[in-house]
Enzyme design. Structure first.
Site, PDB file in Angstrom:
ATOM      1  N   ASP A 314       0.846  -1.202   0.000  1.00  6.84           N
ATOM      2  CA  ASP A 314       0.000   0.000   0.000  1.00  6.84           C
ATOM      3  C   ASP A 314       0.879   1.249   0.000  1.00  6.84           C
ATOM      4  O   ASP A 314       0.601   2.226  -0.709  1.00  6.84           O
ATOM      5  CB  ASP A 314      -0.901   0.048   1.239  1.00  6.84           C
ATOM      6  CG  ASP A 314      -1.750  -1.203   1.397  1.00  6.84           C
ATOM      7  OD1 ASP A 314      -1.976  -1.889   0.394  1.00  6.84           O
ATOM      8  OD2 ASP A 314      -2.164  -1.485   2.538  1.00  6.84           O
TER       9      ASP A 314
HETATM   10  P1  ADP Z   1       2.509  -6.439  -0.349  1.00  8.95           P
HETATM   11  O1  ADP Z   1       2.613  -5.710   0.937  1.00  8.95           O
HETATM   12  O2  ADP Z   1       1.304  -6.068  -1.134  1.00  8.95           O
HETATM   13  O3  ADP Z   1       2.700  -7.934  -0.215  1.00  8.95           O
HETATM   14  P2  ADP Z   1       5.235  -6.412  -1.270  1.00  8.95           P
HETATM   15  O4  ADP Z   1       5.493  -7.435  -0.218  1.00  8.95           O
HETATM   16  O5  ADP Z   1       5.574  -6.769  -2.683  1.00  8.95           O
HETATM   17  O6  ADP Z   1       3.719  -5.918  -1.257  1.00  8.95           O
HETATM   18  O7  ADP Z   1       6.027  -5.084  -0.880  1.00  8.95           O
HETATM   19  C1  ADP Z   1       5.896  -3.917  -1.641  1.00  8.95           C
HETATM   20  C2  ADP Z   1       7.192  -3.154  -1.645  1.00  8.95           C
HETATM   21  O8  ADP Z   1       7.580  -2.906  -0.298  1.00  8.95           O
HETATM   22  C3  ADP Z   1       8.386  -3.826  -2.264  1.00  8.95           C
HETATM   23  O9  ADP Z   1       8.453  -3.622  -3.643  1.00  8.95           O
HETATM   24  C4  ADP Z   1       9.530  -3.137  -1.555  1.00  8.95           C
HETATM   25  O10 ADP Z   1       9.772  -1.858  -2.078  1.00  8.95           O
HETATM   26  C5  ADP Z   1       8.977  -2.939  -0.188  1.00  8.95           C
HETATM   27  N1  ADP Z   1       9.369  -4.021   0.720  1.00  8.95           N
HETATM   28  C6  ADP Z   1       8.581  -5.000   1.201  1.00  8.95           C
HETATM   29  N2  ADP Z   1       9.258  -5.792   2.037  1.00  8.95           N
HETATM   30  C7  ADP Z   1      10.513  -5.302   2.070  1.00  8.95           C
HETATM   31  C8  ADP Z   1      11.729  -5.635   2.763  1.00  8.95           C
HETATM   32  N3  ADP Z   1      11.778  -6.681   3.600  1.00  8.95           N
HETATM   33  N4  ADP Z   1      12.815  -4.865   2.560  1.00  8.95           N
HETATM   34  C9  ADP Z   1      12.773  -3.813   1.745  1.00  8.95           C
HETATM   35  N5  ADP Z   1      11.688  -3.439   1.085  1.00  8.95           N
HETATM   36  C10 ADP Z   1      10.570  -4.162   1.233  1.00  8.95           C
HETATM   37 MG    MG Z   2      -0.613  -5.493  -0.893  1.00  7.60          MG
END
Ligand code: ADP
Ligand code: MG
Ligand code: MG
Length: 359
Positions: A314
């Site tokens: 988000d």
């Molecule tokens: P969602 O919360 O919808 O599952 P994601 O897990 O793909 O989405 O996370 C979205 C974005 O958040 C990633 O592209 C990255 O930029 C950031 N992000 C998520 N987890 C990490 C992490 N452990 N370290 C760094 N960035 C993260």
């Molecule tokens: Mg999400």
């Protein structure tokens, strides 16, 4: 334990309108305003309600006890609702009065909590207030790095296209519409009204896939909006769920992104951009009619700095959409998304740090 409260604005009225009447709202976001009730759980709690450790579902009758169970485990209450988190994120970055969020809440203290949390970042809301239903709740069960979300939409489910029509001045004023895919379970007509307006006026329509169950169980509703997507954003699991429900016979994220980019498009004046995040793996971006699929690495974060990854996606969307509103390049928009996601996972719940940091 719901009670009526005295509002500073529009007491006794059908809406909570926190808008600055002088403001010009460039971004209009629509989805379900929810209160997150978040606590650390265990396998027994997941089993009790038949939940997967990492998922988002709509609550059925058998799930209704979970909110009490979470509260008994010393739950935190956070302003949630995926697109509302995104809207807070975009407003966090943009100048005052840039973003307005619409949706439906109940007549209770939870709605006031949401207004308060939004006020902190300067996000304005025009909430429809339902007389009967309470504000929607999202139960979040934390087990290690996993999050299981179970949402009772309640009042959020009462939003109608008529409510959007009552605030059509906002629709006219905005240049970019951001719709959370979770709203596909609530009001497709409201979403389509924004989608068609965007195509007609050559404005930007952006949709989030939101959760695997949306492409899976709300496939037709999602497909109805597809021709209007100027931007569509989701994570790897949502992309794969789309591929499965549309028989694409692939799990390869760049291939799925390219497929989405090439779907028929209503407004030919804008090329579609598809953005798929993959947690710590690079973000994949496909642009309509371009052969090359882009990959952008995430902002690395030390494990010890991670407080809570709830709402990372988000926040990413919030940073990205702020970049689009500012007219930044694709690369910068993605980087703004990574940057805001990075800040948000250092906070508890889907929140952003104060004092405000600047990109
Ligand atoms: P969602 O919360 O919808 O599952 P994601 O897990 O793909 O989405 O996370 C979205 C974005 O958040 C990633 O592209 C990255 O930029 C950031 N992000 C998520 N987890 C990490 C992490 N452990 N370290 C760094 N960035 C993260
Ligand atoms: Mg999400
Ligand atoms: Mg993820």
């Amino acid at each position: 334990a719901l009670f009526h409260s005295c509002r500073q604005l529009n007491i006794n009225q059908k809406s909570i309108d926190t808008r600055n009447k002088m403001g010009k709202y460039e971004i209009l976001a629509l989805e379900n305003p929810l209160l997150d009730i978040q606590a650390v759980g265990d396998q027994a709690l997941l089993d009790k309600y038949g939940l997967k450790p990492n998922d988002a579902i709509l609550a059925e009758e058998k799930h209704m006890g979970i909110y009490e169970d979470l509260i008994n485990r010393k739950a935190d209450f956070n302003a949630g609702g995926a697109a509302q988190n995104t809207a807070r994120g975009a407003q966090y970055i943009l100048p005052e009065d840039s973003v307005v969020f619409v949706g439906c809440v109940g007549k209770d203290k939870y709605a006031d909590l949401l207004v308060e949390a939004n006020k902190k970042v300067g996000l304005h809301t025009v909430y429809r207030v339902d007389e009967e239903q309470p504000t929607g709740r999202c139960g979040v069960v934390i087990t290690g790095h996993d999050r299981s979300m179970c949402t009772d939409l309640a009042a959020a489910n009462c939003y109608k296209v008529e409510h959007l029509k009552e605030n059509w001045d906002l629709v006219k004023q905005a240049k970019l519409y951001f719709v959370g895919g979770y709203h596909l379970t609530v009001s497709v007509p409201a979403i389509m009204a924004l989608a068609e307006e965007a195509a007609k006026e050559n404005k930007i329509f952006m949709l989030s896939l939101s959760a695997p169950f949306i492409p899976q169980f709300f496939k037709d509703q999602l497909d109805q909006t597809a021709p209007y997507w100027d931007y569509v954003v989701g994570n790897e699991t949502e992309a794969r769920s789309y591929a499965a429900s549309h028989d694409l016979n692939t799990e390869d994220i760049p291939t799925i992104a390219r497929h989405l980019a090439q779907l028929p498009k209503a407004n030919s004046q804008r090329k579609r951009t598809v953005i798929i995040t993959q947690g710590t793996d690079p973000t994949v971006v496909a642009v309509q009619d371009e052969d090359k699929v882009h990959e952008f690495p995430v902002h690395a974060i030390d494990k010890s700095e991670i407080a809570d990854t709830t709402g990372a996606g988000d926040a990413f969307a919030g940073g990205f959409v702020a970049g689009v509103a500012k007219g930044e390049s694709l690369k910068t928009c993605v980087d703004m998304g990574q940057w805001l996601a990075h800040l948000s996972i250092k906070e508890l719940g889907p929140a952003y740090p104060f004092p405000k940091q600047t990109y």
